[in-house]
Design an enzyme around this catalytic site. Structure first.
Site, PDB file in Angstrom:
ATOM      1  N   ASN A  46       0.881  -1.169   0.000  1.00 13.58           N
ATOM      2  CA  ASN A  46       0.000   0.000   0.000  1.00 13.58           C
ATOM      3  C   ASN A  46       0.918   1.218   0.000  1.00 13.58           C
ATOM      4  OD1 ASN A  46      -1.772   2.070   0.473  1.00 13.58           O
ATOM      5  ND2 ASN A  46      -2.341   1.432   2.543  1.00 13.58           N
TER       6      ASN A  46
ATOM      7  N   LYS B 287       0.196   4.245  -0.233  1.00 12.21           N
ATOM      8  CA  LYS B 287      -0.402   5.446   0.373  1.00 12.21           C
ATOM      9  C   LYS B 287      -0.134   6.653  -0.538  1.00 12.21           C
ATOM     10  CE  LYS B 287      -0.045   3.159   4.794  1.00 12.21           C
ATOM     11  NZ  LYS B 287       0.071   3.242   6.235  1.00 12.21           N
TER      12      LYS B 287
ATOM     13  N   HIS C  62      -9.395   1.539   4.793  1.00 14.01           N
ATOM     14  CA  HIS C  62      -8.136   1.671   5.538  1.00 14.01           C
ATOM     15  C   HIS C  62      -8.355   2.614   6.720  1.00 14.01           C
ATOM     16  CE1 HIS C  62      -4.007   2.627   6.559  1.00 14.01           C
ATOM     17  NE2 HIS C  62      -3.659   1.528   5.911  1.00 14.01           N
TER      18      HIS C  62
ATOM     19  N   GLU D  36      -6.676   4.928   7.867  1.00 17.35           N
ATOM     20  CA  GLU D  36      -6.402   6.346   7.574  1.00 17.35           C
ATOM     21  C   GLU D  36      -7.603   6.996   6.894  1.00 17.35           C
ATOM     22  OE1 GLU D  36      -2.758   5.563   5.506  1.00 17.35           O
ATOM     23  OE2 GLU D  36      -1.837   4.979   7.403  1.00 17.35           O
TER      24      GLU D  36
ATOM     25  N   GLU E 286      -5.304  -4.761  10.467  1.00 17.83           N
ATOM     26  CA  GLU E 286      -4.268  -3.758  10.697  1.00 17.83           C
ATOM     27  C   GLU E 286      -4.530  -3.019  12.010  1.00 17.83           C
ATOM     28  OE1 GLU E 286      -2.346  -2.628   6.622  1.00 17.83           O
ATOM     29  OE2 GLU E 286      -3.878  -1.175   7.148  1.00 17.83           O
TER      30      GLU E 286
ATOM     31  N   GLY F  59       2.800   2.252  10.761  1.00 18.24           N
ATOM     32  CA  GLY F  59       3.786   3.318  10.607  1.00 18.24           C
ATOM     33  C   GLY F  59       4.495   3.684  11.899  1.00 18.24           C
TER      34      GLY F  59
ATOM     35  N   SER G  34       3.566  -2.155  10.258  1.00 22.17           N
ATOM     36  CA  SER G  34       5.019  -2.263  10.471  1.00 22.17           C
ATOM     37  C   SER G  34       5.560  -3.650  10.127  1.00 22.17           C
ATOM     38  CB  SER G  34       5.388  -1.873  11.905  1.00 22.17           C
ATOM     39  OG  SER G  34       5.037  -0.516  12.144  1.00 22.17           O
TER      40      SER G  34
END
Ligand code: 13P
Length: 250
Positions: free
Chosen positions: A9, A11, A94, A96, A166, A172, A212
């Protein structure tokens, strides 16, 4: 259990002008892959990504889509537009997007249904925050996310969905879930699917871990019975790192 899929991904990273060459680099670095390899890129990069993947084993995915077919939705992108470019996968929900762009379980469900109706493979993301984990409500939350995302979806279609677990606290941050923590939730997700559908549907679904994941920790995560791959952020931006994760998915 499900088919092994390692997906990057990207991003909001990499320019359209560097995408074709980078996807070719990924294809070369993962030439011996024994799993499905996917690069999910920003909308602007997709045409170049498809060009780079042509004639290789790499598939291309988008990072979002709109749930309507077409019309007055300024700034949005439809399933047909993605298909027309040669896109095969689409990330949906996702964390985010849930956090910064007001994505809800309801819009996630509409998007998963639209993707399936059109023949795109959804990579449905679920996961808890650190606060939710510490409050002991991880599985309650994830059960709700899964049940709402799969509302109105037949068993045949459900089997085509890829789920990415996730944990938000691992994204991250360099703080990976332990293989045991990840396996516990991925196994529980399969249990929820078995309850909603049946055992064979639950077994057919690919369940990835994301957060991660890197060259160093991928092998241990991927040996767990309910982890069928990974959704990789940072480590997907360097082909050598990404290739090591693909290598671990044997
Ligand atoms: P990182 O691998 O950078 O933690 O990102 C994970 C992720 O959000 C993939 O969708």
């Amino acid at each position: 259990m499900g088919k092994y899929i390692i997906a990057g991904n990207w991003k909001m990273n990499k320019l359209p002008s560097e995408t074709c060459a980078y996807v070719k680099e990924v294809a070369a670095a993962t030439a011996g892959a024994q799993c499905e390899v996917v690069c999910c890129t920003p909308f602007t990069n997709l045409a170049e990504a498809v060009k780079g993947a042509q004639g290789t084993h790499v598939s291309i995915g988008a990072e979002n889509l709109h749930f309507e077919d077409k019309g007055a939705y300024t700034g949005e992108v439809s399933a047909d537009m993605l298909l027309d470019l040669g896109v095969k996968y689409v990330i949906i929900g996702h964390s985010e997007r849930r956090q910064y762009f007001a994505e809800t379980d309801e819009t996630v469900n509409l998007k998963v249904r639209k993707a399936l109706e059109k023949g795109l493979i959804p990579i449905l993301c679920v996961g808890e925050s650190l606060e939710q984990r510490e409050a002991g409500i991880t599985m309650d939350l994830i059960t709700i996310q899964i049940k709402k995302a799969f509302a109105g979806i037949s068993a045949d279609d459900a089997a085509k969905v890829v789920i990415a677990y996730e944990p938000i606290w691992a994204i991250g941050t360099g703080k990976t879930a332990t293989a045991e923590q990840a396996e516990e939730v991925c196994g529980a997700i399969r249990g929820v699917l078995a309850g909603l559908y049946d055992e064979s549907t639950a077994k057919a679904v690919t369940i990835q871990y994301g957060g991660s994941m890197n060259a160093g920790n991928a092998a241990e995560l991927l040996t767990k019975p309910n982890i069928d791959g990974g959704l990789i952020g940072g480590a997907s931006l360097k082909s050598a790192d990404f290739a090591k994760i693909v290598e671990a998915a044997k």
